[in-house]
Write an enzyme that holds these catalytic residues in place. Structure first.
Site, PDB file in Angstrom:
ATOM      1  N   HIS A  67      20.182   2.735   8.868  1.00 39.76           N
ATOM      2  CA  HIS A  67      18.964   2.793   9.680  1.00 39.76           C
ATOM      3  C   HIS A  67      18.330   4.181   9.658  1.00 39.76           C
ATOM      4  O   HIS A  67      17.148   4.320   9.951  1.00 39.76           O
ATOM      5  CB  HIS A  67      19.255   2.325  11.109  1.00 39.76           C
ATOM      6  CG  HIS A  67      19.386   0.834  11.218  1.00 39.76           C
ATOM      7  ND1 HIS A  67      19.016   0.130  12.338  1.00 39.76           N
ATOM      8  CD2 HIS A  67      19.825  -0.087  10.319  1.00 39.76           C
ATOM      9  CE1 HIS A  67      19.224  -1.168  12.129  1.00 39.76           C
ATOM     10  NE2 HIS A  67      19.725  -1.319  10.926  1.00 39.76           N
ATOM     11  N   HIS A 194      28.151  -6.002   5.638  1.00 37.19           N
ATOM     12  CA  HIS A 194      28.392  -6.985   6.690  1.00 37.19           C
ATOM     13  C   HIS A 194      29.777  -7.628   6.575  1.00 37.19           C
ATOM     14  O   HIS A 194      30.065  -8.596   7.265  1.00 37.19           O
ATOM     15  CB  HIS A 194      27.285  -8.047   6.695  1.00 37.19           C
ATOM     16  CG  HIS A 194      25.966  -7.519   7.175  1.00 37.19           C
ATOM     17  ND1 HIS A 194      24.818  -8.278   7.227  1.00 37.19           N
ATOM     18  CD2 HIS A 194      25.606  -6.291   7.630  1.00 37.19           C
ATOM     19  CE1 HIS A 194      23.818  -7.546   7.685  1.00 37.19           C
ATOM     20  NE2 HIS A 194      24.264  -6.323   7.935  1.00 37.19           N
TER      21      HIS A 194
END
Ligand code: HEM
Ligand SMILES: *[C@@H]1O[C@H](CO)[C@@H](O)[C@H](O)[C@H]1NC(C)=O
Length: 321
Positions: A67, A194
């Site tokens: 991010h 993930h």
């Protein structure tokens, strides 16, 4: 003469295209070897104790790095708090009530400042901490190119528009990554992050209620802790990789092949489109995934860093100097 001219033109074109990609930065793994020799061991020990007390923290720090890099480059913008003079990125939609691990970076930063005052950027600390988080959860390790500096600004608007949403289609994901200089292999390999960490019901609700390409038993099970209407269950957490959410392996890709993807965007990587073959390859070959993940992490870490005399070395990762 003509040949010389052609070579000059070719060189100028090469320089111009490098500039256009923002890849002028010459990051180097040895950047702090002289100025802060204890850096890597300080980051490693900070991450070791954080992951020991909570394994998920390896995942949370890895996500912070993503991010950071996707919003105007790897410049520690994501770490800035809101203040009277600055609107940070922490309250952007993809980050609010979701990003975590800031205290871990603060703790590492204070130990680094004590050892080497005013020397190491928060952006580089985050890059190293993300690498160590992966490795401490049994993932690969690699030499992290360093030399980034910290921005004095942040952009909540860019955080809202540049970070992909879990409702994204494969085509949207491919183009979001392409706009950062990352190709389809990078997209699929990086999505393998993930394999660790968790997601909130708010992020997977429509997937488990409304998608058709989901294993039926898995959808039923996930609905039990995620009510169909938004409200009290929004923050309920489940692992992104139901098999092994604290082990960095290729289980994420094996899940996708069986339609056990938790996020809609995850399942899009094995949803009948052009990137399915990459997902299938990683599901079969964990070594290929690990190698491509490292390559892609280094590429992502190269997105528009501030170098030279640009930016600053923040003394507190939460605010500009
Ligand atoms: C491909 C596009 C991506 C989308 C749409 C996406 C979306 C999400 C969402 C919705 C969550 C759950 C957040 C929550 O519910 O609070 C999440 C978690 C996470 N993401 Fe991604 N992500 C993407 C790519 C990446 C990449 C490239 C990385 C790192 C290289 C990454 C690392 C993580 C990690 C480790 C978690 C778990 C964090 C934790 O447990 O604290 N993601 N992501
Ligand atoms: C599922 O789709 C229907 C029809 O589009 C919509 O009304 C409903 O809100 C969706 N449910 C969830 C949980 O997303």
């Amino acid at each position: 003469m003509a040949a010389l001219l052609m070579r000059v033109v070719a060189a100028a074109v090469a320089v111009a295209s490098v500039l256009a990609l923002g890849a002028v930065a010459q990051l180097s793994p040895t950047f702090y070897d002289g100025s802060c020799p204890s850096l890597q061991s300080i980051v490693r020990s900070g991450m070791t104790s954080a992951v020991q007390s909570e394994p998920r923290m390896g995942a949370s720090i890895l996500r912070l790095f993503f991010h950071d890099c996707f919003v105007n480059g790897c410049d520690a913008s994501v770490l800035l708090d809101d203040s009277s003079t600055l609107t940070g990125e922490k309250n952007a939609a993809p980050n609010a009530n979701s990003l975590r691990g800031f205290e871990v970076i603060d703790a590492i930063k204070s130990r680094v400042e004590a050892a080497c005052p005013g020397t190491v950027s928060c952006a580089d600390i985050l890059a190293l901490a993300a690498r160590d988080g992966v490795n401490l959860l049994s993932g690969p390790t690699w030499a992290v190119p360093l030399g980034r500096r910290d921005t004095r600004t942040a952009s909540q608007a860019a955080a809202n528009s540049n970070l992909p949403s879990p409702s994204s289609s494969a085509a949207t994901l491919v183009s979001a990554f392409a706009s950062k200089g990352l190709d389809s292999r990078d997209l699929v390999a990086l999505s393998g992050a993930h394999t660790i960490g968790s997601a909130r019901c708010a992020s997977f609700r429509s997937r488990v209620y409304n998608d058709s390409n989901i294993n039926a038993g898995f959808a039923t099970k996930r609905r039990q802790i995620c009510q169909p209407q938004s409200g009290g269950s929004d923050g309920n957490l489940v692992p992104l990789d139901a098999m092994s959410s604290v082990k960095f392996d290729n289980g994420y890709f094996r899940n996708l092949v069986g339609q056990f993807g938790l996020l809609h965007s995850d399942q899009e990587l094995f949803g009948g489109g052009a990137v399915d073959s990459i997902t299938a390859q990683y599901a079969r070959n964990g070594g290929a995934f690990a190698r491509d993940f490292v390559t892609a992490m280094i590429k992502m870490g190269n997105i528009s860093p501030l170098t030279g005399s640009n930016g600053e070395i923040r003394s507190n990762c939460r605010k500009p100097n």
